[in-house]
Design a protein around this motif. Sequence first.
Motif, mmCIF file in Angstrom:
data_model
loop_
_atom_site.group_PDB
_atom_site.id
_atom_site.type_symbol
_atom_site.label_atom_id
_atom_site.label_comp_id
_atom_site.label_asym_id
_atom_site.label_seq_id
_atom_site.Cartn_x
_atom_site.Cartn_y
_atom_site.Cartn_z
ATOM 1 N N GLY A 228 22.155 28.060 26.433
ATOM 2 C CA GLY A 228 20.854 28.709 26.524
ATOM 3 C C GLY A 228 20.870 29.670 27.908
ATOM 4 N N GLY A 229 21.873 30.192 28.119
ATOM 5 C CA GLY A 229 21.769 31.176 29.349
ATOM 6 C C GLY A 229 21.850 32.672 28.830
ATOM 7 N N LYS A 230 21.701 33.714 29.765
ATOM 8 C CA LYS A 230 21.651 34.847 29.531
ATOM 9 C C LYS A 230 22.817 35.659 30.385
ATOM 10 N N PRO A 231 23.761 36.204 29.730
ATOM 11 C CA PRO A 231 24.912 36.918 30.306
ATOM 12 C C PRO A 231 24.409 38.253 30.799
ATOM 13 N N LEU A 232 24.697 38.816 32.097
ATOM 14 C CA LEU A 232 24.775 39.919 32.673
ATOM 15 C C LEU A 232 25.979 40.240 32.951
ATOM 16 N N GLN A 233 26.552 41.196 32.021
ATOM 17 C CA GLN A 233 27.900 42.034 32.490
ATOM 18 C C GLN A 233 27.793 42.992 33.647
ATOM 19 N N LEU A 234 28.693 42.579 34.630
ATOM 20 C CA LEU A 234 28.738 43.591 35.850
ATOM 21 C C LEU A 234 30.237 44.179 36.006
ATOM 22 N N ARG A 235 30.209 45.435 36.089
ATOM 23 C CA ARG A 235 31.367 46.052 36.424
ATOM 24 C C ARG A 235 31.380 46.782 37.663
ATOM 25 N N PRO A 236 32.787 47.409 38.254
ATOM 26 C CA PRO A 236 32.694 48.159 39.271
ATOM 27 C C PRO A 236 31.713 49.392 39.195
ATOM 28 N N GLY A 237 30.959 49.693 40.206
ATOM 29 C CA GLY A 237 30.064 50.804 40.097
ATOM 30 C C GLY A 237 28.716 50.474 39.716
ATOM 31 N N ASP A 238 28.600 49.338 39.080
ATOM 32 C CA ASP A 238 27.208 48.761 38.641
ATOM 33 C C ASP A 238 26.350 48.556 39.929
ATOM 34 N N PRO A 239 25.029 48.827 39.999
ATOM 35 C CA PRO A 239 24.318 48.621 40.993
ATOM 36 C C PRO A 239 23.808 47.075 41.117
ATOM 37 N N TRP A 240 24.716 46.143 41.371
ATOM 38 C CA TRP A 240 24.495 44.798 41.164
ATOM 39 C C TRP A 240 23.520 44.182 42.013
ATOM 40 N N ARG A 241 23.404 44.606 43.147
ATOM 41 C CA ARG A 241 22.289 44.429 43.993
ATOM 42 C C ARG A 241 20.912 44.435 43.405
ATOM 43 N N GLN A 242 20.577 45.412 42.496
ATOM 44 C CA GLN A 242 19.290 45.399 41.763
ATOM 45 C C GLN A 242 19.099 44.369 40.934
ATOM 46 N N HIS A 243 19.785 43.761 40.558
ATOM 47 C CA HIS A 243 19.896 42.583 39.196
ATOM 48 C C HIS A 243 19.500 41.183 40.031
ATOM 49 N N ARG A 244 18.715 40.510 39.303
ATOM 50 C CA ARG A 244 18.547 38.875 39.724
ATOM 51 C C ARG A 244 19.311 38.100 38.643
ATOM 52 N N TYR A 245 20.033 37.152 39.301
ATOM 53 C CA TYR A 245 20.823 36.291 38.434
ATOM 54 C C TYR A 245 20.782 34.889 39.197
ATOM 55 N N ASP A 246 21.131 33.867 38.386
ATOM 56 C CA ASP A 246 20.995 32.461 38.914
ATOM 57 C C ASP A 246 22.273 31.762 38.962
ATOM 58 N N GLY A 247 23.406 32.367 38.563
ATOM 59 C CA GLY A 247 24.605 32.045 38.444
ATOM 60 C C GLY A 247 25.721 32.802 38.320
ATOM 61 N N VAL A 248 26.701 32.738 38.432
ATOM 62 C CA VAL A 248 28.127 33.581 38.351
ATOM 63 C C VAL A 248 29.391 33.047 37.723
ATOM 64 N N VAL A 249 30.034 34.068 36.863
ATOM 65 C CA VAL A 249 31.168 33.662 36.478
ATOM 66 C C VAL A 249 32.136 34.834 36.812
ATOM 67 N N ILE A 250 33.199 34.494 37.802
ATOM 68 C CA ILE A 250 34.132 35.744 37.907
ATOM 69 C C ILE A 250 35.169 35.586 37.147
ATOM 70 N N THR A 251 35.316 36.432 36.121
ATOM 71 C CA THR A 251 36.599 36.172 35.187
ATOM 72 C C THR A 251 37.896 36.582 35.476
ATOM 73 N N GLY A 252 38.764 36.198 34.602
ATOM 74 C CA GLY A 252 40.208 36.546 35.041
ATOM 75 C C GLY A 252 40.703 37.895 35.018
ATOM 76 N N GLY A 253 42.012 38.369 35.235
ATOM 77 C CA GLY A 253 42.593 39.734 35.140
ATOM 78 C C GLY A 253 43.553 39.883 36.074
ATOM 79 N N HIS A 254 43.889 41.165 36.564
ATOM 80 C CA HIS A 254 45.017 41.474 37.551
ATOM 81 C C HIS A 254 44.879 40.425 38.779
ATOM 82 N N ASP A 255 45.909 40.604 39.679
ATOM 83 C CA ASP A 255 46.215 39.930 40.697
ATOM 84 C C ASP A 255 45.304 40.648 41.721
ATOM 85 N N ILE A 256 44.667 39.702 42.794
ATOM 86 C CA ILE A 256 43.967 40.319 43.752
ATOM 87 C C ILE A 256 44.838 40.983 45.018
#
Length: 229
Positions: free
Chosen positions: A36-64
């Motif tokens: 019942g949620g609505k995913p909001l895909q965010l990538r580097p360069g996106d104006p993420w501060r302009q979006h409202r969201y209620d939770g977060v998933v940080i996905t996998g990938g390259h080493d930090i």
Amino acid sequence: MAERDLNRAPTIAVTGPSRGAFGPRFLVACAIRWYGGKPLQLRPGDPWRQHRYDGVVITGGHDIDPVLYTAEPEVVPKYDPERDALEAAIIDDALAHRLPLLGICRGAQLLNARRGGNLYQELRSRRHKTSHRRTVLPLKTLDIVPHSRLADLLGTERAQINSLHNQAINQLGQQLQVSGRDLDGIIQAIEDPDHPFLLGVQWHPEFLLPIRRQRRLFQALIEAASKRV
């Protein structure tokens, strides 16, 4: 205090790299929609501060980048500094506003680093009972800490998980607790019991959605996020 909008689905920010990783992010989005949620895909360069969201998933990938936990590189680097910057900022924002957050693999590692912890940069030398083979199949055993939030969610003391990582959490960040380890004692899950929902898992539950207990991680995230709507 504003009234809750009971008709609005909770929006869940899903982070990832600028390119690629379509499969994992698609599956995470499917799990979010499933409950019942609505995913909001965010990538580097996106104006993420302009979006409202209620939770977060940080996905996998390259080493930090180890600079994020004040360490020198010990392996051949394969970093994504733009993604590191985005996800570090989103994690910090989520922590500041106590938003529900699920960190997957790299996401769990970065969450730990933002809380002041560090990582093992290689695991091959630390594996004696488990394979170093990378697989999306649930072939690794997870020992779950009794009475942890993870134990409550999965409803078992042992579970089978997959393994796609070559680094893992070493020293824990502040206010984090271990809630799962593999048979070599390597940390596989962390949580903050004093947070509404803050969980990091070293495996990839999005590849295990046919397994009901793995879906519960996303279900619990959505339930926690729904309380903020």
